[in-house]
Design an enzyme around this catalytic site. Structure first.
Site, PDB file in Angstrom:
ATOM      1  N   HIS A 810      40.394   7.424  29.063  1.00 22.98           N
ATOM      2  CA  HIS A 810      40.249   8.855  28.800  1.00 22.98           C
ATOM      3  C   HIS A 810      38.797   9.122  28.444  1.00 22.98           C
ATOM      4  O   HIS A 810      38.312   8.703  27.392  1.00 22.98           O
ATOM      5  CB  HIS A 810      41.163   9.288  27.647  1.00 22.98           C
ATOM      6  N   SER A 811      38.083   9.839  29.305  1.00 19.09           N
ATOM      7  CA  SER A 811      36.678  10.142  29.080  1.00 19.09           C
ATOM      8  C   SER A 811      36.515  11.233  28.023  1.00 19.09           C
ATOM      9  O   SER A 811      37.472  11.939  27.674  1.00 19.09           O
ATOM     10  CB  SER A 811      36.037  10.601  30.388  1.00 19.09           C
TER      11      SER A 811
END
Length: 966
Positions: A810-811
């Site tokens: 998850h950026s």
């Protein structure tokens, strides 16, 4: 019953007579013959088959378990059943004789023990005649029931034992050894079932056989008592009249029995008192259910506002006890406690309110009235120590009951306002029971009115500090048994506790702590005990695996132990300060413990970024202030508090201890039913197909504020996902309800699970579910100098004998471009470090073919886009290398979350030649698309999601799946 009291000395014609002890001996001999004959015959005829289990056989495993021995094979199963049938006659006679021996006019306990003995006998026949092969569910249910009814039978037999020193001694030793054997039994079963250690099942089998021998041996002791009977039953020694036939004084023997049973049965049993305690504990459970639901319904709003919504102010609903500072209002509340407690049940009624905002305010009102009512009740009852202690125990045992219920419902509370019938809620049943409990809870008149109680010394301010720290610790760490386990989780291979296997240890620590706090108050209100609690908090915060969990068990026991004196002291002071200010401090800690992870979205957030250690230090300092107040009070009083000094009336304790025992048994029963099967199979193994998905689940709250696990489960199952990455999945905070969606999904879908970075790693969560064994996994926190932390999981799966790497990532958010650039470089290097076939299931926050996309899809990473022509993406991406991509689809979310589910299908190369061709195939061949009819049927996506789809789920963007030639 008439013959029971006839003249036992009057002779009469006797056709047949024998000593009552022969009932015991016949039961013992035939029962042992049943098991031992099966063992001998089974070993002689089918040795290699009965030592074989799902993982290993001879020579790793060389001794059969009880279930394997008496299971399905002829003739040992038939011989066993014949002897068990013969055993039933002496068994029922044994229970009957025991009742005749112990029954006294006006005593209820002998009847209850006799009933438990009959039910225990029937359930024994059930699990021995219905094997796990016949019907696994009923075999387990009857087995659990047998164990459950063994507990009252064992304790009751000791408590009712006639004055026979030898029999009492044997019963104590056999019962202690029996229950002590359960610990290594469970340990080696876990070593076999979860860790798959060769030889562990053989050791488990020895302990299982030991339980059989001890169980039958315990009942054999009745032979020492039944020699007072002659059949037709004639009491020739008068033992059934209470005559002491032993040389040991009766008082000494009674003391021994009381010690063996912890005094639970030393006083008479009264149904009315038992109902009072049951109602009190359930009302305590309702308080914790309403309180723990408040954070969840508040959290719904900042989720959809992506920041502060204003509704967070409802967290202050707990400070209502501050109103007790107003004398007329205090008088009104104290005189109308029933009304206050009944109004608090609005928190349970809230599930009927469909509109999220109105539901939130309904829950807030329920919390407001609940905190006010409990503070008033504790303050009112503080003038009578025994009654105050009973209220405190109800409050704290209610927390334990809440944790038990959450475990049984996979970390959701069945009466929360985010639950309803469609997702497993028991709201209606819970509400009815809550109304009945509230009426009984408040049936006694208040002990004092609005005038302040005489201050018995100490500082109300210090008590408020202690209450604030205590309630935060109880809520944040102990309201769910999996919370602290996930603090110390660090991936595969498993090197620490697991939620659905070891969670009972937390319950056991809580139980032990509470019992210690009641029975030994002077022990827990010392700086030594406080120091031990601080060490536990430090170990939990700083370490992982078992060392960290040992710290968790220590702090769990300490918090429950210190809760009794802290709450008791606070109740005897000004409740507006001790509970009003105490809950305000608790609210400060609640927000503090959200700010450490939500720092990117809240004012002043960067100041406390990632400082869970500060929270733990603050919590322990606040509790320390309360302990200082307790120690100061004791010093000023000029007397030592004896550990054995008790309130004037402690009859309630046996019922509270019974409630604790029952809750532990219920937890263990749920634990048994939830024990992992490890029978996980992919959907299309014949095609060597791997179907993978990525989904941002929005903390498992749907658009209408309902818990969404069941709906998620249905879609994942219908899409036949073998591997799925879940993002925004960390729910282990007060504001999110201390939940864990992955437990329900993994157990219901039959998948391995890696929770990802734990709640003390300050991320929004990343999790991995897999039908394939997880050989290894590591957790990563990617560079995030400004914005939110970016979690990643790097796992290696055993896919049809081939090691395949899966990355779940998850950026960071859009507002921090430098964070996202650094994260893309880190992840690209991480993926490039693996020369195995790989899949990335991710949330990238970039447009296709632009910017950071070209770092993720690059020669450095070696990864390819699942479909680079899909230009509608911004968040979710699936990348791969070393696999044959065969299909790609996007499936609409309905109202489950705010993000679709993306799915891709891959074929894992079966041979080295296939693997080489996959790695060296030209791009044009990889990207060639084909119509669905050219794809084997096993590779196709389910047709049910075509067109309008089902339940709001359909193929969208392309309106159909895409298939590829290679």
């Amino acid at each position: 019953m008439v013959s029971r009291y006839k003249d036992k000395d009057r002779d009469g014609g006797v056709v047949l007579s024998f000593g009552g002890q022969w009932v015991s001996w016949s039961h013992t001999v035939v029962a042992y013959l049943a098991f031992l004959s099966a063992l001998i015959i089974g070993s002689a005829l089918h040795y290699h088959k009965i030592v074989q289990n799902e993982w290993y056989g001879y020579p790793q495993e060389w001794f059969p378990s009880v279930s394997a021995t008496i299971g399905d094979r002829y003739p040992e199963r038939s011989i066993f059943m014949i002897f068990i049938a013969i055993t039933s006659g002496p068994r029922f006679a044994l229970v009957g004789l025991w009742y005749l021996l112990t029954a006294k006019p006006g005593h209820t306990l002998p009847k209850a023990i006799a009933i438990s003995g009959v039910i225990r006998t029937l359930t024994c026949g059930g699990w021995t005649y219905i094997t796990s092969t016949d019907d696994h569910d009923w075999h387990d249910i009857l087995m659990i029931s047998y164990i459950v009814f063994t507990i009252p039978w064992t304790a009751g037999c000791i408590a009712l034992s006639p004055p026979n020193a030898k029999a009492i001694k044997y019963r104590k030793y056999l019962a202690g050894t029996f229950f002590g054997t359960l610990v290594p039994l469970v340990y080696f079963f876990i070593q076999h079932k979860v860790h798959r250690i060769p030889g562990a099942y053989t050791i488990y089998a020895f302990f299982e056989w030991a339980l059989i021998l001890l169980d039958v041996g315990f009942d054999a002791v009745t032979a020492l008592d039944f020699d007072t009977f002659e059949v037709i039953v004639r009491d020739v020694k008068g033992a059934s009249k209470g005559v002491n036939t032993s040389s040991v004084p009766t008082a000494v023997l009674e003391k021994e029995k009381e010690k063996a049973t912890a005094g639970v049965f030393s006083a008479g049993f009264r149904l009315g008192e038992a109902l009072d305690i049951a109602a009190d504990v359930y009302h305590g459970f309702v308080f914790w259910s309403i309180l723990t639901s408040l954070g969840v319904v508040i959290w719904y709003f900042p989720l959809w506002h992506m920041g502060i919504s204003g509704y967070e102010a409802l967290v202050m609903s707990t400070i209502s006890p501050a109103l007790l500072a107003i004398r007329p209002l205090r008088f009104l509340v104290l005189k109308n406690q029933r009304v206050t407690h009944l109004l608090s049940l609005a928190g349970l009624l809230a599930y009927l309110v469909q509109h999220p905002v109105r539901r939130l305010f309904t829950v807030g009102f329920g919390v407001w009235m609940s905190c006010l009512g409990w503070a008033a009740t504790l303050y009112s009852d503080s003038v009578q120590p025994a009654r105050l202690e009973a209220r405190i125990l109800a409050w704290t045992i209610g927390l334990l009951m809440s944790s038990v219920a959450k475990f049984a419902w996979h970390t959701n509370n069945p009466i929360w306002p985010i639950m309803h019938a469609a997702n497993g809620g028991w709201n209606g049943t819970g509400l009815v029971l809550a109304i009945l409990a509230a009426f009984r809870f408040t049936r006694r008149a208040p002990l004092q009115g609005g005038n302040p109680v005489e201050n018995k010394g100490g500082s109300a301010l210090l008590s408020a500090f202690g209450i604030g720290g205590l309630f935060f610790g109880l809520h944040s760490l102990l309201s769910d048994t999996s919370t602290m386990i996930l603090w110390v989780w660090d991936g595969y291979p498993i090197r620490g506790p697991v939620s659905n296997v070891h969670a009972w240890y937390t319950i056991a620590a809580m139980t032990a702590g509470l019992v210690t706090g009641v029975s030994r108050p002077a022990l827990v209100t010392t700086w030594t005990a406080y120091g031990v609690g601080c060490v536990g908090a430090a170990l939990l915060t700083l370490y992982q695996r078992w060392l960290g969990y040992y710290g968790a068990l220590t702090i769990a026991a300490y918090l429950m132990a210190i809760s009794v004196p802290l709450i008791g002291s606070a109740s005897q002071k000004n409740p507006a300060i001790t509970f009003g200010l105490g809950f305000f401090i608790y609210n400060f800690l609640v927000l503090f413990h959200v700010w450490v992870v939500a720092y990117a979205f809240v004012p002043g957030g960067p100041l406390v970024r990632e400082h869970t250690d500060w929270i733990m230090i603050t919590m322990m300092l606040l509790i320390g202030a309360g302990v200082f107040d307790l120690i100061s009070q004791r010093a000023k009083s000029g007397r030592k508090t004896s550990d054995r000094r008790r309130p004037a009336a402690t009859g309630h304790r046996k019922y509270h201890l019974g409630a604790l025992g029952l809750l532990n048994v219920l937890f263990l029963s749920a634990n048994f039913l939830r024990f992992p099967t490890n029978d996980y199979k992919p959907y299309h193994a014949d095609d060597r197909l791997l179907t993978a998905g990525i989904w941002t689940i929005h903390f498992s709250l749907d658009n209408d504020m309902w818990s969404s696990e069941h709906r998620m489960r249905d879609l994942i199952k219908e899409l036949e996902l073998d591997v799925v990455g879940l993002l925004e999945s960390d729910l282990q905070r007060i504001i999110m309800g201390n939940r864990d969606t992955t437990q329900f999904l993994a157990e219901d879908l039959g998948m391995y699970v890696d929770y990802g970075p734990g709640p003390n790693k300050h991320t929004w969560g990343a999790a991995l579910l897999s039908k394939f064994p997880i050989l290894n996994s590591t957790h990563h926190l990617l560079p995030s100098p400004v914005g939110e932390l970016a979690p990643a999981i790097h796992a290696t799966l055993d896919v049809y004998g081939t090691a395949v790497d899966v990355f779940v990532f998850h950026s960071g958010q859009e507002e921090d471009p430098e964070d996202r650039r650094l994260q893309s470089e880190y992840l690209s290097n991480l993926m490039g470090s693996s020369n195995r076939p790989s899949i990335l299931l991710s949330y990238l926050v970039t447009k296709p073919l632009q910017g950071n996309y070209n770092t993720y899809v690059s020669e450095r990473s070696g990864m390819h886009d699942v479909d680079e022509t899909d230009d509608d993406r911004w968040c979710e991406y699936i990348l791969f290398k070393g696999l044959r991509r065969t299909g790609y689809a996007r499936v609409s979310r309905s109202t489950i979350t705010d993000t679709e589910l993306q799915v891709a299908k891959f074929v894992v190369p079966a041979t080295e030649a296939d693997s080489v061709s996959v790695w060296t195939a030209p791009k044009a061949l990889r990207d060639k698309r084909v119509p669905e009819h050219e794809v084997p049927e096993g590779w196709r996506f389910p047709a049910m999601f075509r067109g309008e789809g089902v339940r709001g789920h359909r193929y969208h963007v392309f309106d159909e799946p895409r298939y590829f030639n290679f």
